[in-house]
Design a protein around this motif. Structure first.
Motif, short mmCIF file in Angstrom:
data_model
loop_
_atom_site.label_atom_id
_atom_site.label_comp_id
_atom_site.label_asym_id
_atom_site.label_seq_id
_atom_site.Cartn_x
_atom_site.Cartn_y
_atom_site.Cartn_z
N LEU A 157 0.81 -1.40 0.12
CA LEU A 157 0.09 0.05 0.14
C LEU A 157 0.80 1.34 -0.06
O LEU A 157 0.66 2.14 -0.57
CB LEU A 157 -1.01 -0.02 1.20
CG LEU A 157 -2.40 0.87 1.45
CD1 LEU A 157 -3.22 0.91 0.06
CD2 LEU A 157 -2.77 0.76 2.58
N ILE A 162 -3.66 6.03 -5.17
CA ILE A 162 -5.02 5.87 -4.91
C ILE A 162 -5.89 6.85 -5.59
O ILE A 162 -5.84 8.14 -5.58
CB ILE A 162 -5.30 5.66 -3.32
CG1 ILE A 162 -4.35 4.88 -2.58
CG2 ILE A 162 -6.68 5.61 -2.99
CD1 ILE A 162 -4.47 3.49 -2.96
N THR A 164 -9.75 8.31 -6.01
CA THR A 164 -11.20 8.40 -5.29
C THR A 164 -11.92 9.46 -6.00
O THR A 164 -11.80 10.07 -6.94
CB THR A 164 -11.11 8.69 -3.82
OG1 THR A 164 -12.25 8.48 -3.12
CG2 THR A 164 -10.41 9.96 -3.51
N HIS A 183 -5.86 9.06 5.89
CA HIS A 183 -4.85 7.76 6.29
C HIS A 183 -4.01 7.60 4.88
O HIS A 183 -2.75 7.51 4.76
CB HIS A 183 -5.81 6.65 6.33
CG HIS A 183 -4.86 5.43 6.72
ND1 HIS A 183 -4.80 5.00 7.93
CD2 HIS A 183 -4.31 4.46 5.98
CE1 HIS A 183 -3.93 3.87 7.89
NE2 HIS A 183 -3.72 3.59 6.70
N PHE A 184 -4.91 7.41 3.87
CA PHE A 184 -4.07 7.39 2.37
C PHE A 184 -3.06 8.46 1.98
O PHE A 184 -2.16 8.05 1.54
CB PHE A 184 -5.10 7.12 1.38
CG PHE A 184 -5.99 5.92 1.15
CD1 PHE A 184 -5.15 4.59 1.62
CD2 PHE A 184 -7.24 5.73 1.09
CE1 PHE A 184 -6.00 3.37 1.97
CE2 PHE A 184 -7.83 4.61 1.11
CZ PHE A 184 -7.31 3.24 1.52
N THR A 185 -3.24 9.67 2.59
CA THR A 185 -2.22 10.65 2.02
C THR A 185 -1.19 10.45 2.72
O THR A 185 -0.05 10.72 2.55
CB THR A 185 -2.95 12.05 2.47
OG1 THR A 185 -4.37 12.25 1.75
CG2 THR A 185 -2.28 13.17 2.10
N HIS A 187 0.03 7.49 3.95
CA HIS A 187 0.56 6.15 3.92
C HIS A 187 0.69 5.81 2.55
O HIS A 187 0.87 4.32 2.46
CB HIS A 187 -0.23 5.00 4.88
CG HIS A 187 -0.32 5.67 6.30
ND1 HIS A 187 0.98 5.48 7.04
CD2 HIS A 187 -1.35 6.23 7.08
CE1 HIS A 187 0.56 6.02 8.34
NE2 HIS A 187 -0.59 6.54 8.17
N THR A 188 0.63 6.42 1.49
CA THR A 188 0.52 5.92 0.22
C THR A 188 1.47 7.07 -0.80
O THR A 188 2.03 7.95 -0.15
CB THR A 188 -0.82 5.76 -0.72
OG1 THR A 188 -1.26 6.96 -0.96
CG2 THR A 188 -1.74 4.80 0.26
N VAL A 191 -3.22 10.52 -3.26
CA VAL A 191 -4.54 10.54 -3.63
C VAL A 191 -5.03 11.35 -4.78
O VAL A 191 -4.66 12.50 -4.89
CB VAL A 191 -5.44 10.67 -2.16
CG1 VAL A 191 -6.98 10.40 -2.69
CG2 VAL A 191 -5.20 9.91 -1.14
N MET A 261 -6.08 -2.20 1.21
CA MET A 261 -6.92 -0.93 1.17
C MET A 261 -8.36 -1.23 1.74
O MET A 261 -8.81 -0.19 2.34
CB MET A 261 -6.99 -0.77 -0.34
CG MET A 261 -7.38 0.48 -1.03
SD MET A 261 -7.36 0.68 -2.86
CE MET A 261 -8.58 1.94 -2.90
#
Ligand code: IPD
Ligand code: CA
Ligand code: CA
Length: 276
Positions: A157, A162, A164, A183-185, A187-188, A191, A261
Motif C-alpha cells: 500500500l 489511490i 477516489t 490515512h491514504f495521504t 501512507h501511500t 490520492v 486497502m
C-alpha cells in the motif's frame, strides 16, 4: 439464452466510439447555457440525453432481448428495484464525468455494462478526450484500443497511488471519507480525484494507479468498469469486503493491494459518522 460475448464486444466498442465522437463534436461548440440542473451540483445537458438515445438505439439492435438501466432514463424502462433483475440488462452512463465535460477538463467517458441477472459480464468504457476505448468480457480478458491490459503488480500500500471521488451533492458522510483520505495521504504515494468513476476503474484495470474507492455511486457509474478490473486481474468489493458493489453504492477496486486497502476503508467507515 446465453450470448457470445466475444462477438458482441466489438459491436459495443464501435457504438461507444460513435457516442464518443458525438460528445467530442458537441464539446467544440458547447455553451454553458445548455446546462440544466437535476439537483444541487447535478449537471446535465442535451449532450448526455442525445448520447443516451444514440446508445440505446444501437444496443437494442445488438441485443434485442436485453432491458435497460440508464442514467437519464430516456427509455422509461428503468426497473423500480434492482433486487430481482433477470436476464440481460444494459447499464448505461452516456457521459460519465458531466461536470468535467461542462468545464472542458479530462477525463469524461461513455460507460456501458451488460449484466446477466445482477452480475456484470461485459464492460466498455470509452474515454473521449484521449480516444481510449477500454473493454472486457467475462473470461475474455481486458483490453485498451486492441492491447491487453493488466492491473499494476504493486503489493505494498505504501507504494501505491489511490484514486477516489469526492462527494458534491450529499455531504453527510464527509467526516468518515476525510479520515480515509487522511490515512491514504499519509501512507501511500498520494490520492487523486479525476472526475469520472468509469475512467477511474478503467485506469486501475490498465495499471495507472493501484486502487480506486468511492461511495454514493450509481450502477451506471460502475457497471462498465468492474468487468475491466476483474478481467485485468484485479479485485472488487464493497467497503466491507462483500460483493454488493454494482447496486450497493460503494466500491473498492484494486490490484494486489485490495485486501490492505479494503481493511483501512472498513475501519474508518464502520465508525460512527461525524461531521467534518
Ligand atoms: C459522476 C462521476 C464522478 C463521481 C460521481 C458520479 P456523472 O458521474 O463518475 O467521478 O464522483 O459520483 O456521479 O454524474 O458525471 O455521470
Ligand atoms: Ca456517472
Ligand atoms: Ca452521467
Amino acid at each position: 439464452m446465453q450470448v457470445d460475448l466475444a462477438k458482441l464486444c466489438p459491436q459495443v466498442v464501435e457504438l461507444s466510439r460513435k457516442a464518443g465522437a458525438f460528445i467530442r463534436k458537441e464539446r467544440q461548440r458547447f455553451n454553458t447555457d445548455a446546462v440544466e440542473l437535476k439537483g444541487k451540483n447535478d449537471l446535465v445537458s442535451y449532450v448526455d440525453k442525445e448520447s443516451e438515445i444514440l446508445l440505446v438505439k444501437g444496443l437494442r439492435e445488438i441485443l434485442p432481448e436485453a432491458g435497460f438501466i440508464t442514467e437519464e432514463g430516456t427509455t422509461g424502462e428503468n426497473p423500480e428495484s434492482y433486487e430481482q433483475l433477470e436476464g440481460y440488462h444494459w447499464i448505461i452512463d452516456p457521459v460519465d464525468g458531466t461536470t468535467n465535460f461542462v468545464h472542458s477538463l479530462p477525463p469524461y467517458s461513455v460507460s456501458i455494462g451488460l449484466t446477466w441477472g445482477r452480475t456484470p459480464v461485459l464492460g466498455v468504457v470509452y474515454e473521449v478526450t484521449a480516444d481510449e476505448c477500454f473493454y472486457a468480457w467475462k473470461d475474455g480478458g481486458a483490453y485498451c484500443n486492441g492491447e491487453p491490459i493488466r492491473v499494476a503488480p504493486v503489493t505494498d500500500l505504501a507504494q501505491s497511488l489511490i484514486i477516489t471521488g469526492f462527494p458534491y451533492r450529499v455531504f453527510s458522510d464527509l467526516g468518515r471519507l476525510l479520515d480515509i483520505i487522511k490515512h491514504f495521504t499519509l501512507h501511500t504515494h498520494g490520492v487523486r480525484r479525476l472526475g469520472s468513476a468509469a475512467a477511474d476503474l478503467a485506469y486501475v484495470a490498465a495499471g495507472r494507479g493501484e486502487g480506486f474507492f468511492e461511495y454514493n455511486l450509481k450502477p451506471w457509474d460502475v457497471a462498465g468498469g468492474v468487468v475491466l478490473v476483474q478481467e485485468a486481474g484485479g479485485f472488487i468489493s464493497d467497503f466491507n469486503g462483500g460483493d454488493d458493489y454494482v447496486f450497493g453504492r460503494e466500491l473498492v477496486a484494486a490490484g494486489p493491494i485490495h485486501p490492505q486497502m479494503q481493511k483501512v476503508i472498513a475501519e474508518y467507515w464502520n465508525q460512527t459518522p461525524t461531521q467534518p
